[in-house]
Write an enzyme that holds these catalytic residues in place. Structure first.
Site, mmCIF file in Angstrom:
data_model
loop_
_atom_site.group_PDB
_atom_site.id
_atom_site.type_symbol
_atom_site.label_atom_id
_atom_site.label_comp_id
_atom_site.label_asym_id
_atom_site.label_seq_id
_atom_site.Cartn_x
_atom_site.Cartn_y
_atom_site.Cartn_z
ATOM 1 N NE ARG A 1 -3.862 0.576 2.026
ATOM 2 C CZ ARG A 1 -5.077 0.705 2.568
ATOM 3 N NH1 ARG A 1 -5.275 1.507 3.597
ATOM 4 N NH2 ARG A 1 -6.101 0.034 2.086
ATOM 5 C CG HIS B 1 -8.677 0.427 -2.579
ATOM 6 N ND1 HIS B 1 -7.895 -0.674 -2.224
ATOM 7 C CD2 HIS B 1 -9.320 0.804 -1.432
ATOM 8 C CE1 HIS B 1 -8.066 -0.926 -0.944
ATOM 9 N NE2 HIS B 1 -8.914 -0.049 -0.444
ATOM 10 C CD GLN C 1 -13.165 -1.607 -0.250
ATOM 11 O OE1 GLN C 1 -12.388 -1.432 0.670
ATOM 12 N NE2 GLN C 1 -14.375 -2.128 -0.077
ATOM 13 C CG ASP D 1 -13.518 6.756 -0.740
ATOM 14 O OD1 ASP D 1 -13.492 6.518 0.489
ATOM 15 O OD2 ASP D 1 -12.497 6.719 -1.457
ATOM 16 C CB CYS E 1 -14.059 1.460 0.457
ATOM 17 S SG CYS E 1 -13.271 3.075 0.643
ATOM 18 N NE ARG F 1 -10.880 -4.791 0.889
ATOM 19 C CZ ARG F 1 -10.058 -3.821 1.329
ATOM 20 N NH1 ARG F 1 -10.490 -2.924 2.188
ATOM 21 N NH2 ARG F 1 -8.802 -3.737 0.899
HETATM 22 N N1 NVA Z 1 -9.952 6.918 -0.962
HETATM 23 C C1 NVA Z 1 -9.559 6.482 0.368
HETATM 24 C C2 NVA Z 1 -9.767 5.011 0.501
HETATM 25 C C3 NVA Z 1 -9.419 4.469 1.860
HETATM 26 C C4 NVA Z 1 -9.571 2.998 1.947
HETATM 27 C C5 NVA Z 1 -8.117 6.849 0.619
HETATM 28 O O1 NVA Z 1 -7.289 6.660 -0.266
HETATM 29 O O2 NVA Z 1 -7.812 7.313 1.717
HETATM 30 N N1 CP Z 2 -11.283 0.183 2.803
HETATM 31 C C1 CP Z 2 -9.996 0.072 3.182
HETATM 32 O O1 CP Z 2 -9.080 -0.179 2.376
HETATM 33 O O2 CP Z 2 -9.803 0.214 4.510
HETATM 34 P P1 CP Z 2 -8.393 0.341 5.244
HETATM 35 O O3 CP Z 2 -7.783 1.657 4.847
HETATM 36 O O4 CP Z 2 -8.750 0.295 6.711
HETATM 37 O O5 CP Z 2 -7.520 -0.802 4.838
#
Ligand code: NVA
Ligand code: CP
Length: 320
Positions: A114, A141, A144, A237, A277, A305
């Site tokens: 990540r 992502h 997800q 989101d 998500c 997930r």
């Molecule tokens: N769009 C959000 C998704 C978190 C799972 C982010 O990147 O923070």
């Molecule tokens: N939705 C998601 O990816 O959650 P986290 O950031 O907690 O992994």
């Protein structure tokens, strides 16, 4: 789910970087495997497909769901997972991605990452000898969205022909992976975002093209009302993704009018489902009444997930 003719070996040793890179068969195979994983898990039937295998998990951003579900998933598959915060490993002190990829490949059977820039994941995959999984970048992502497609299938009994909308930040990882997913499975998806927050044109145009080939319409508007009209699924989101923190004030201003609330839900189908998500910001992108209301499936989505990730891990790593 329809049984696919294709062998489970077709994803063996491959990377999982974006939804767009999956063929329709590969995506359906993963969904079928995810569905099967869920049955095995619910029935407490042991399924140690990855006995003795190890997944390295590099996190340069925070995570609750992704980290826990991949770690628990590896454990349930008979393997183990290593959580590697970039604060603790040498990547955080400037060791290169190619060197990290080559070293980790000598120790583990798969790498999850990540990070911020999607090119980092592409570079890691280029130099790793083991499968690389994208656990979120600024622009994608995909793990997800695999879980989201499973969730939609469970609640609606199909994917093709459904009508979905994404309300909010069009230039974010979820919007991008969702249009790619919708296009791949033949679902309509309209993104409604404020001016200046439209999806990346290259990602969006490719989704429009793939959607057209699959009979689905991928569209863009600045009107949340237009997007939500007659929808089976409303998705949103955060307005402030990880890395956007400095723009908080501007974004909270720019996204006014893009909240999923009872006025917007009134435009959707009576049996619509609401998805997010998570993590969510009640009172910003969604009201508590919607996310905690009867149409919300956000905790099924979060649970899925685990099942989706186990499918990815099995398909990529079992036979390598
Ligand atoms: N769009 C959000 C998704 C978190 C799972 C982010 O990147 O923070
Ligand atoms: N939705 C998601 O990816 O959650 P986290 O950031 O907690 O992994």
């Amino acid at each position: 789910m329809t049984e696919q003719k294709d062998s489970i070996f077709q994803l063996s040793g491959k990377d999982f970087l974006t939804i767009a890179e999956l063929s329709a068969d590969e995506l359906h195979l993963l969904l079928k495997q995810a569905y099967d994983m869920k049955q095995l898990t619910k029935k407490h039937i042991p399924h140690p497909y990855l006995k003795g295998k190890t997944l390295a998990m590099i996190f340069e951003k925070s995570s609750t769901r992704t980290r826990v579900s991949f770690e628990v998933g590896m454990y349930q598959l008979g393997g183990s997972a290593l959580f590697l915060s970039s604060r603790d490993i040498q990547i955080g002190r400037g060791e290169t991605i190619p060197d990290t990829a080559r070293v980790l490949s000598r120790f583990v059977d798969g790498i999850l990452i990540r990070t911020f820039d999607h090119d980092q994941v592409v570079e890691l995959a280029k130099y790793a000898d083991v499968p690389v999984i994208n656990g979120l970048t600024d622009t994608h992502h995909p793990t997800q969205v695999l879980a989201d497609l499973l969730t939609i299938y469970e609640h609606k009994g199909r994917l093709k022909g459904l009508k979905a909308c994404f309300i909010g930040d069009g230039y974010n990882n979820m919007a991008h992976s969702l249009v790619e997913g919708a296009a791949a499975v033949g679902m309509d998806m309209t993104v409604a975002s404020p001016e200046g927050y439209e999806p990346d044109p290259a990602i969006f145009d490719a989704a429009v093209k793939r959607g057209a080939e699959n009979g689905s319409r991928i569209a863009l508007t600045h009107s949340p009302q237009e997007a939500a009209e007659g929808c089976d699924i409303i998705i949103t989101d955060t307005w402030l993704s990880m890395g956007d923190e400095d723009e908080k004030e501007k974004r909270l201003h720019d996204f006014q009018g893009y909240q999923v609330n009872d006025t917007l839900e009134a435009l959707a189908e009576p049996d619509y489902i609401f998805m997010h998500c998570l993590p969510a910001h009640r009172g910003e992108e969604v009201t508590p009444e919607i996310i905690d209301g009867p149409h919300s499936v956000v905790f099924d989505e979060a649970e899925n997930r685990l099942h989706a990730h186990k499918a990815i891990l099995k398909c990529l790593m079992e036979n390598k």
